[in-house]
Each structure stands twice: as C-alpha cells, then as structure tokens.
Design a protein around this motif. Structure first.
Motif, PDB file in Angstrom:
ATOM      1  N   ARG A   1       0.838  -1.203   0.000  1.00 37.79           N
ATOM      2  CA  ARG A   1       0.000   0.000   0.000  1.00 37.79           C
ATOM      3  C   ARG A   1       0.877   1.260   0.000  1.00 37.79           C
ATOM      4  O   ARG A   1       1.831   1.371   0.776  1.00 37.79           O
ATOM      5  CB  ARG A   1      -0.914   0.007   1.232  1.00 37.79           C
ATOM      6  N   GLY A   2       0.537   2.183  -0.895  1.00 34.17           N
ATOM      7  CA  GLY A   2       1.248   3.461  -0.927  1.00 34.17           C
ATOM      8  C   GLY A   2       2.495   3.479  -1.790  1.00 34.17           C
ATOM      9  O   GLY A   2       3.160   4.507  -1.899  1.00 34.17           O
ATOM     10  N   ILE A   3       2.827   2.338  -2.405  1.00 37.10           N
ATOM     11  CA  ILE A   3       4.004   2.272  -3.268  1.00 37.10           C
ATOM     12  C   ILE A   3       3.535   1.963  -4.688  1.00 37.10           C
ATOM     13  O   ILE A   3       3.058   0.864  -4.972  1.00 37.10           O
ATOM     14  CB  ILE A   3       5.010   1.217  -2.779  1.00 37.10           C
TER      15      ILE A   3
ATOM     16  N   SER B   1       7.656   4.581  -7.614  1.00 38.20           N
ATOM     17  CA  SER B   1       8.452   4.209  -6.438  1.00 38.20           C
ATOM     18  C   SER B   1       9.120   2.855  -6.645  1.00 38.20           C
ATOM     19  O   SER B   1      10.267   2.641  -6.241  1.00 38.20           O
ATOM     20  CB  SER B   1       7.573   4.175  -5.184  1.00 38.20           C
TER      21      SER B   1
ATOM     22  N   SER C   1      15.135   3.994   3.013  1.00 40.82           N
ATOM     23  CA  SER C   1      14.931   5.435   3.169  1.00 40.82           C
ATOM     24  C   SER C   1      15.616   6.250   2.083  1.00 40.82           C
ATOM     25  O   SER C   1      15.299   7.428   1.892  1.00 40.82           O
ATOM     26  CB  SER C   1      15.430   5.883   4.549  1.00 40.82           C
TER      27      SER C   1
ATOM     28  N   LEU D   1      12.516   5.835  -0.595  1.00 41.40           N
ATOM     29  CA  LEU D   1      11.111   5.997  -0.239  1.00 41.40           C
ATOM     30  C   LEU D   1      10.933   6.995   0.899  1.00 41.40           C
ATOM     31  O   LEU D   1      11.860   7.282   1.658  1.00 41.40           O
ATOM     32  CB  LEU D   1      10.522   4.645   0.182  1.00 41.40           C
ATOM     33  N   SER D   2       9.711   7.506   1.006  1.00 44.55           N
ATOM     34  CA  SER D   2       9.379   8.377   2.126  1.00 44.55           C
ATOM     35  C   SER D   2       9.276   7.541   3.401  1.00 44.55           C
ATOM     36  O   SER D   2       9.190   6.304   3.340  1.00 44.55           O
ATOM     37  CB  SER D   2       8.061   9.095   1.862  1.00 44.55           C
TER      38      SER D   2
ATOM     39  N   LYS E   1       6.790   7.228   5.371  1.00 46.46           N
ATOM     40  CA  LYS E   1       5.507   6.520   5.390  1.00 46.46           C
ATOM     41  C   LYS E   1       5.563   5.290   4.500  1.00 46.46           C
ATOM     42  O   LYS E   1       5.036   4.221   4.858  1.00 46.46           O
ATOM     43  CB  LYS E   1       4.404   7.473   4.917  1.00 46.46           C
ATOM     44  N   GLN E   2       6.213   5.405   3.353  1.00 45.12           N
ATOM     45  CA  GLN E   2       6.326   4.264   2.440  1.00 45.12           C
ATOM     46  C   GLN E   2       7.218   3.169   3.027  1.00 45.12           C
ATOM     47  O   GLN E   2       6.930   1.985   2.881  1.00 45.12           O
ATOM     48  CB  GLN E   2       6.888   4.724   1.098  1.00 45.12           C
TER      49      GLN E   2
ATOM     50  N   SER F   1       5.257   1.272   5.518  1.00 43.55           N
ATOM     51  CA  SER F   1       4.280   0.408   4.850  1.00 43.55           C
ATOM     52  C   SER F   1       4.957  -0.840   4.300  1.00 43.55           C
ATOM     53  O   SER F   1       4.407  -1.954   4.393  1.00 43.55           O
ATOM     54  CB  SER F   1       3.600   1.193   3.724  1.00 43.55           C
ATOM     55  N   LEU F   2       6.141  -0.680   3.722  1.00 40.16           N
ATOM     56  CA  LEU F   2       6.861  -1.830   3.166  1.00 40.16           C
ATOM     57  C   LEU F   2       7.253  -2.812   4.269  1.00 40.16           C
ATOM     58  O   LEU F   2       7.078  -4.032   4.116  1.00 40.16           O
ATOM     59  CB  LEU F   2       8.091  -1.348   2.403  1.00 40.16           C
TER      60      LEU F   2
ATOM     61  N   SER G   1       4.236  -4.662   5.495  1.00 40.28           N
ATOM     62  CA  SER G   1       3.813  -5.664   4.523  1.00 40.28           C
ATOM     63  C   SER G   1       4.725  -6.880   4.558  1.00 40.28           C
ATOM     64  O   SER G   1       4.266  -8.023   4.465  1.00 40.28           O
ATOM     65  CB  SER G   1       3.809  -5.049   3.123  1.00 40.28           C
TER      66      SER G   1
END
Length: 409
Positions: free
Chosen positions: A18-20, A24, A47, A50-51, A53-54, A57-58, A61
């Motif tokens: 989610r979010g990627i 990205s 980092s 990705l941000s 937040k990403q 999320s990773l 997951s």
C-alpha cells in the motif's frame, strides 16, 4: 519455504504494498536490483528511495505477507500475475509513460505477433454507434485482427461481443480486478473473454471499480493496440482520454464520421477535422492497419537484417491459430490441411498461385480468391488475407489500400 520462492513471488509482494506505486517501484529497482533484494533491504537502505511513510508500509507488509497463500489465491481463481521482469510482459507497454509494473490476467495476453485494434466510444451510444461497433468488431475478427477495448457499456462491449461471436480474439482492459465483472450487463462478454481472449488489469483481484481507475487503464488500451478506432463520442468524454494517450504514444487514430447535428458524433467529427483517418467501413481500418504494420515491419527488418540470414527455425500453424501468425520466410509457402483439391499438382503452392494472380494492375483480395479457386485451391478469406499480409510484409507483393499488385524491383 524461502528457497522455493521465485522472483515473481517477490514481485507480487512488492506490487501489493500500500502506498508504493509504479514510480516508487522503479526507484527501488534501479541499478538492476531484484525484487528479492528489495525484500531484504533494511530501513536505512529503503529510506534512500522511499518516504518514511512508504518505508513503514513496506516493512509492515513484509512482516504479514504470506507468499504461499497469495500464490494459491491467484491459482485458485485462474489468474496470472505478470510483472515487468517476466518474459511475457508486453513489449508495447515498456516504453509508455508510467508503465504498469505488473498485470493481472484472466485468460491470456494479446499475441504480440498479430495486429490489434482498439475500438472505443460512447457508453450511451446511438443505434448508429451500435451498428458501427458491431460491423467493425465482426469485420476485424474475420480478418484475424485482435480487438482490444474496455468492456464498458455501449461501443466497447458491443464491439468485443461482435468480435467474439465471429470467432475472433478480444481483450478487455478493466478498471477493477480481473475477477470482478463490471458492468454486470456484460457478464456474457466477460465469461467469453476469459475463454477466447483475456481480461487484463493492473489492479489486484477483488478490487471494485472506481471512477479514477478508468482513465488510468486507457493508456494500456491504446498501448496494446496498433490502431485506435473511435466509433462514437461526445466532444468532451472519457474516450478523448484514450485518444490523447494514443497520440502521445504515436498511435494512429481513426474515427467514424456522423451527422453534424448529432452530439454523440461531435467527438469523432472533431477528430477528423484535426486529421484523424475516416472510417466508413472495416476495410478502412484494415487498410490503415496494414500501413502501420508494414512500416513497423520495415523498421524491424532494417534493424535485424544481419540476423535474418541465419534464422532457420519455423513456426507451425495449427487449425486454431489466427490468420496473422508469422510464416517462416525460408519456406516457399504455408499450406493448410485439406485446402488443396486432389486434382491440383502437389508441387503447386498457395504462394505461387498468389504470385501468378497479381499483375501490375491492382487486384482486390476477392479477385485473387477467384483466381486461385480456379486453380483448385480452396482457402478461407481469413487465411488468404493472412497470406497476402505476410507476402506484402516480406516484399513479395505490393499492397495499395485494399488492392494488391506485382512488386516492382
């Protein structure tokens, strides 16, 4: 279990975080990094691409993803996951703007060796639009051309249904999961597509249709097609989005003209005024398609010329193959089981008959059909059209619109 995992399993995981999104993922894959290597990256490494937040999320997951369970879910639904690292991933998608990292497919992908035409238009089409959609969809199917659309109400679904009923192959790019039939009115089309073509999406199974998904899928419709045909559309409509992406991708756009007082024809008439090709019947589409394919084939031959002389392999054509499958250039012809009458000299071939039927004066395909029939060769129209296209593509005969003539050397 880790040792049993494939790169495709890791790609499926990466694609579902989610979010990627695609961009990205591209950042993560730069430097020939594999999906498996991305799975093993620590927070500090992630980092860099990705941000915060990403990254969170990773990592989340990665902790909950069940590779075996997700693989079985797709298998049980008869869905294939094809990522950009897979050999099956369409070449036509690789160089478009924002290419999808992966596709879900129920059925199969379009055959890249055969021509494809996108037929698009209004959902609330007129009877004229319905008629043209049926005629073009059916005519292209008879000619062995793959029909691509979005399975929407109106022009899309009508053209695809006509192609399927004519025994052709059609492919729907949908704005939902491939296991979700939308609209439900096209349930019969959806089920037939899964058998005689494919339903394709960049959205995971179970995803319900959303308004913002449909404009996104349009870039895939145009990219997988050689030519885009607009049957009926208002001046400002979703159809125009597909037209815009097609033009950005360098694709040919054709349109069916309509009455100037008919608002459903405003879009088509405007496109024609801006230089789009005019479609009166399916022959106009096939004519333009041949020009596009011949141009592309000429460019490919120029690039591959040194390798052609060393090729010795061949492709066989079964009774179920469509008419546009490539023949081996080293063979004199393609013959079809049962297509030559018993009294014909076995040494005479279809290609020889065609070469002796054309002259410096252009002759139509029906004229060629009549001449080769007189020689005892019985062949279907799609098979003949395929052979004529192949011979034109190889420079053995010339093609001018819907006519053929002897090649000038």
């Amino acid at each position: 279990m880790t040792g049993k995992l494939t790169e495709n399993d890791y790609a499926l995981w990466l694609f579902n975080i989610r979010g990627i999104g695609n961009k990205s993922i591209d950042k993560l894959l730069c430097g020939d990094r594999t999906c498996k290597e991305i799975y093993g990256m620590d927070k500090k490494e992630l980092s860099m691409f990705l941000s915060e937040k990403q990254v969170d999320s990773l990592i989340k997951s990665r902790n909950v993803w069940d590779f075996e369970k997700e693989r079985r879910k797709l298998e049980n639904k008869g869905i294939k996951f094809i990522s950009r690292i897979d050999d099956e991933y369409p070449e036509k998608l690789k160089n478009i703007e924002d290419p999808p990292f992966a596709l879900y497919v129920k059925g199969r992908l379009p055959n890249p060796d055969k021509p494809a035409v996108a037929i698009i238009g209004a959902r609330m089409c007129s009877e004229y639009g319905r008629y043209m959609a049926r005629q073009i969809g059916r005519g292209l199917a008879f000619a062995g051309v793959q029909v691509i659309s979005g399975m929407a109400r109106g022009v899309d679904g009508i053209s695809q249904k006509a192609a399927l009923q004519a025994g052709g192959a059609s492919y729907a790019i949908v704005g939902s999961g491939v296991d979700v039939c939308y609209p439900d009115d096209n349930r019969d089309v959806y089920e037939e597509l899964c058998l005689s073509g494919g339903v394709i999406s960049e959205y995971p199974p179970g995803t319900e249709p959303k308004a913002n998904f449909f404009p996104m899928r349009n870039r895939i419709i145009s990219a997988l097609s050689d030519v885009v045909v607009v049957v009926e559309a208002r001046r400002k409509s979703g159809t125009q989005i597909t037209v815009d992406t097609a033009l950005e991708q360098g694709k040919e756009v054709l349109a069916c003209p309509g009455r100037l007082t008919d608002r459903l024809s405003d879009g088509c008439n405007y496109l024609i005024s801006q230089g789009a090709g005019v479609v009166i019947d399916v022959n106009d589409v096939i004519d333009r398609l041949w020009h596009v394919r011949n141009r592309a084939a000429s460019q490919n031959r120029a690039l591959q010329m040194p390798a052609v002389a060393t090729q010795t392999g061949s492709k066989s054509i079964s009774s179920g193959d469509a008419m546009w499958e490539d023949d081996n250039e080293n063979e004199a012809l393609t013959t079809f089981p049962g297509s030559v009458s018993e009294h014909v000299d076995p040494e005479e071939t279809l290609e020889t008959a065609i070469l002796e039927s054309v002259d410096v004066i252009p002759i139509s395909s029906s004229g060629i059909m009549e001449k080769i029939s007189e020689r005892g060769i019985e062949i279907s129209v799609p098979e003949l059209m395929k052979k004529l296209f192949d011979m034109s593509n190889m420079g053995k005969i010339a093609q001018n619109g819907v006519y053929f003539l002897k090649r000038e050397f």
